[in-house]
Scaffold this active site. Sequence first.
Site, PDB file in Angstrom:
ATOM      1  N   GLY A  19       0.843  -1.205   0.000  1.00 52.13           N
ATOM      2  CA  GLY A  19       0.000   0.000   0.000  1.00 52.13           C
ATOM      3  C   GLY A  19       0.874   1.249   0.000  1.00 52.13           C
ATOM      4  O   GLY A  19       1.933   1.264   0.624  1.00 52.13           O
ATOM      5  N   ILE A  50       1.433   2.728   7.093  1.00 48.31           N
ATOM      6  CA  ILE A  50       0.727   3.701   7.924  1.00 48.31           C
ATOM      7  C   ILE A  50       0.203   3.030   9.192  1.00 48.31           C
ATOM      8  O   ILE A  50      -0.067   3.685  10.169  1.00 48.31           O
ATOM      9  CB  ILE A  50      -0.424   4.417   7.183  1.00 48.31           C
ATOM     10  CG1 ILE A  50      -1.538   3.453   6.817  1.00 48.31           C
ATOM     11  CG2 ILE A  50       0.060   5.186   5.991  1.00 48.31           C
ATOM     12  CD1 ILE A  50      -2.851   4.179   6.561  1.00 48.31           C
ATOM     13  N   ASP A  51       0.080   1.676   9.154  1.00 54.59           N
ATOM     14  CA  ASP A  51      -0.475   0.965  10.309  1.00 54.59           C
ATOM     15  C   ASP A  51       0.482   0.969  11.512  1.00 54.59           C
ATOM     16  O   ASP A  51       0.062   0.674  12.627  1.00 54.59           O
ATOM     17  CB  ASP A  51      -0.778  -0.492   9.937  1.00 54.59           C
ATOM     18  CG  ASP A  51      -1.958  -0.622   8.986  1.00 54.59           C
ATOM     19  OD1 ASP A  51      -2.513   0.418   8.584  1.00 54.59           O
ATOM     20  OD2 ASP A  51      -2.316  -1.762   8.648  1.00 54.59           O
ATOM     21  N   ARG A  74     -26.145  12.106  17.984  1.00 50.60           N
ATOM     22  CA  ARG A  74     -25.918  10.799  17.348  1.00 50.60           C
ATOM     23  C   ARG A  74     -24.684  10.102  17.910  1.00 50.60           C
ATOM     24  O   ARG A  74     -23.782  10.755  18.427  1.00 50.60           O
ATOM     25  CB  ARG A  74     -25.673  10.983  15.849  1.00 50.60           C
ATOM     26  CG  ARG A  74     -26.924  11.246  15.065  1.00 50.60           C
ATOM     27  CD  ARG A  74     -26.590  11.565  13.623  1.00 50.60           C
ATOM     28  NE  ARG A  74     -27.808  11.678  12.834  1.00 50.60           N
ATOM     29  CZ  ARG A  74     -27.894  12.308  11.681  1.00 50.60           C
ATOM     30  NH1 ARG A  74     -26.836  12.915  11.184  1.00 50.60           N
ATOM     31  NH2 ARG A  74     -29.031  12.348  11.031  1.00 50.60           N
ATOM     32  N   MET A 119      -7.908   2.611   9.391  1.00 46.75           N
ATOM     33  CA  MET A 119      -7.046   1.490   8.994  1.00 46.75           C
ATOM     34  C   MET A 119      -6.367   0.882  10.213  1.00 46.75           C
ATOM     35  O   MET A 119      -6.269   1.517  11.271  1.00 46.75           O
ATOM     36  CB  MET A 119      -6.060   1.922   7.930  1.00 46.75           C
ATOM     37  CG  MET A 119      -6.735   2.060   6.571  1.00 46.75           C
ATOM     38  SD  MET A 119      -5.581   2.283   5.215  1.00 46.75           S
ATOM     39  CE  MET A 119      -6.695   2.166   3.810  1.00 46.75           C
ATOM     40  N   ARG A 128     -24.509   6.609  13.052  1.00 48.70           N
ATOM     41  CA  ARG A 128     -24.026   6.731  11.673  1.00 48.70           C
ATOM     42  C   ARG A 128     -22.579   6.234  11.600  1.00 48.70           C
ATOM     43  O   ARG A 128     -21.819   6.398  12.545  1.00 48.70           O
ATOM     44  CB  ARG A 128     -24.028   8.190  11.221  1.00 48.70           C
ATOM     45  CG  ARG A 128     -25.388   8.794  11.059  1.00 48.70           C
ATOM     46  CD  ARG A 128     -26.059   8.313   9.772  1.00 48.70           C
ATOM     47  NE  ARG A 128     -27.216   9.114   9.478  1.00 48.70           N
ATOM     48  CZ  ARG A 128     -28.429   8.906   9.977  1.00 48.70           C
ATOM     49  NH1 ARG A 128     -28.627   7.906  10.816  1.00 48.70           N
ATOM     50  NH2 ARG A 128     -29.435   9.694   9.643  1.00 48.70           N
ATOM     51  N   HIS A 164      -9.042   5.139   2.268  1.00 46.64           N
ATOM     52  CA  HIS A 164      -7.758   5.532   1.672  1.00 46.64           C
ATOM     53  C   HIS A 164      -7.447   7.015   1.803  1.00 46.64           C
ATOM     54  O   HIS A 164      -6.329   7.430   1.480  1.00 46.64           O
ATOM     55  CB  HIS A 164      -7.717   5.091   0.205  1.00 46.64           C
ATOM     56  CG  HIS A 164      -7.658   3.599   0.088  1.00 46.64           C
ATOM     57  ND1 HIS A 164      -8.780   2.813   0.156  1.00 46.64           N
ATOM     58  CD2 HIS A 164      -6.613   2.752  -0.030  1.00 46.64           C
ATOM     59  CE1 HIS A 164      -8.434   1.545   0.068  1.00 46.64           C
ATOM     60  NE2 HIS A 164      -7.128   1.469  -0.046  1.00 46.64           N
ATOM     61  N   ARG A 193      -4.326   7.442   3.590  1.00 45.42           N
ATOM     62  CA  ARG A 193      -3.035   7.159   2.957  1.00 45.42           C
ATOM     63  C   ARG A 193      -2.659   8.205   1.925  1.00 45.42           C
ATOM     64  O   ARG A 193      -1.547   8.163   1.370  1.00 45.42           O
ATOM     65  CB  ARG A 193      -3.086   5.787   2.267  1.00 45.42           C
ATOM     66  CG  ARG A 193      -3.121   4.631   3.219  1.00 45.42           C
ATOM     67  CD  ARG A 193      -2.372   3.414   2.706  1.00 45.42           C
ATOM     68  NE  ARG A 193      -2.582   3.094   1.320  1.00 45.42           N
ATOM     69  CZ  ARG A 193      -3.087   1.924   0.880  1.00 45.42           C
ATOM     70  NH1 ARG A 193      -3.435   0.992   1.736  1.00 45.42           N
ATOM     71  NH2 ARG A 193      -3.203   1.698  -0.396  1.00 45.42           N
TER      72      ARG A 193
HETATM   73  O1  F6P Z   1      -0.940  -0.683   3.981  1.00 44.83           O
HETATM   74  C1  F6P Z   1      -1.707  -1.214   5.033  1.00 44.83           C
HETATM   75  C2  F6P Z   1      -3.135  -0.946   4.769  1.00 44.83           C
HETATM   76  O2  F6P Z   1      -3.312   0.429   4.766  1.00 44.83           O
HETATM   77  C3  F6P Z   1      -4.100  -1.633   5.727  1.00 44.83           C
HETATM   78  O3  F6P Z   1      -4.397  -0.916   6.880  1.00 44.83           O
HETATM   79  C4  F6P Z   1      -5.306  -1.857   4.864  1.00 44.83           C
HETATM   80  O4  F6P Z   1      -6.046  -2.972   5.304  1.00 44.83           O
HETATM   81  C5  F6P Z   1      -4.727  -2.099   3.535  1.00 44.83           C
HETATM   82  O5  F6P Z   1      -3.507  -1.416   3.480  1.00 44.83           O
HETATM   83  C6  F6P Z   1      -5.616  -1.664   2.387  1.00 44.83           C
HETATM   84  O6  F6P Z   1      -5.026  -2.061   1.213  1.00 44.83           O
HETATM   85  P1  F6P Z   1      -5.514  -1.708  -0.250  1.00 44.83           P
HETATM   86  O7  F6P Z   1      -5.000  -0.352  -0.565  1.00 44.83           O
HETATM   87  O8  F6P Z   1      -4.889  -2.748  -1.102  1.00 44.83           O
HETATM   88  O9  F6P Z   1      -7.000  -1.735  -0.232  1.00 44.83           O
END
Ligand code: F6P
Length: 345
Positions: A11, A128-129, A164, A171, A269, A275, A278
């Site tokens: 990723g 990023i995790d 709410r 992630m 909700r 993403h 990221r």
């Molecule tokens: O890179 C790790 C991560 O961000 C995880 O937290 C997440 O599950 C995964 O990538 C998502 O991956 P993709 O971009 O392939 O959907």
Amino acid sequence: MARVGLLTGGGDCPGLNAVIRAVVRRALADPGHSVVGFRYGWAGVLEDEALELTLESTAGILPRGGTILGTSRTNPFADGRDGLAQIRRTLETRGIDALIPIGGEDTLGAALRLHRAGIPIVGVPKTIDNDLGGTDVTFGFQTAVQIVTDAIDRLHTTAESHNRVIVVEVMGRHAGWIATHAGMAGGADAILVPERPFDIEQVCAHLRRRHERGRSFSIVVVAEGATAQSGTLQTRSDSATDAFGHSRLGGIAAMLEREIEARTGYETRETVLGHVQRGGTPVAFDRVLATRFGVAAMEAVAAGHFGVMVALRGTHIVEVDLEESLREPKLLDPALYETAELFFG
Ligand code: F6P
């Protein structure tokens, strides 16, 4: 004098371009070094798709999100495939002396197999995790935490206006680092992480107590890899897997939205940040860490230190054993979670 191959796998992550720039700048500061960038992770090495990296081609990329090389989850060893011969051929054709793969557990796992087969490797940890062993922190994590914190701040005002419960999915496949840090920074009322399977009844009881004390809204942060205690709820559905066998996560917030509303009667909700976490420009901390990693990786190559990964330990950049770093994911520090818990509700 070394000719280095660089690749970004898995990723994407804010700070990848800062590492690329730093490797190139450090390499070209000494006469005789050169750097080749492979496209799309291991796919570029297998298929010999690459470009020469120069001061010009890497100028201006420090604040840019993503990766100028592109990335993929290509596994050179997927389905019994042995990518070793193909990779050796590419490296020989291009006269490459060492590889610097920038990646997480999967990209570096493949790198370890190549190292064992005699290919000189220096790994750079990325996710990023923040769940990679061997290093205190990975770049990209602080950026993700900031993005989630900003989102929680915004969700607070709308949750409060509408009375709410808002469930924010973030992630975190194996570990709840993003959920816990951003949850603490954003004042979340509950944080659900993979390391601590939750009991939905306890979560609802906690929200009820909070509302009985006069609060009219709640923010629940949940890591996408969180699960319910066994037998209490079905939280994982079968989904597609990638080339490294990881299932595609997501959907826990939708399930929690339904369950919390049905069990408490509070309007609920979900918000899935996905993403967004990221993308975009890295925060200053990640730019600095990525730059230090890139410089250290190139210096390890120049010193002939292979089978290592650069890492942050305390405030120092060090080289650690690649194999040891990949043995287990780095899970959440229980003491950190207990501190976060003090502020629930
Ligand atoms: O890179 C790790 C991560 O961000 C995880 O937290 C997440 O599950 C995964 O990538 C998502 O991956 P993709 O971009 O392939 O959907």
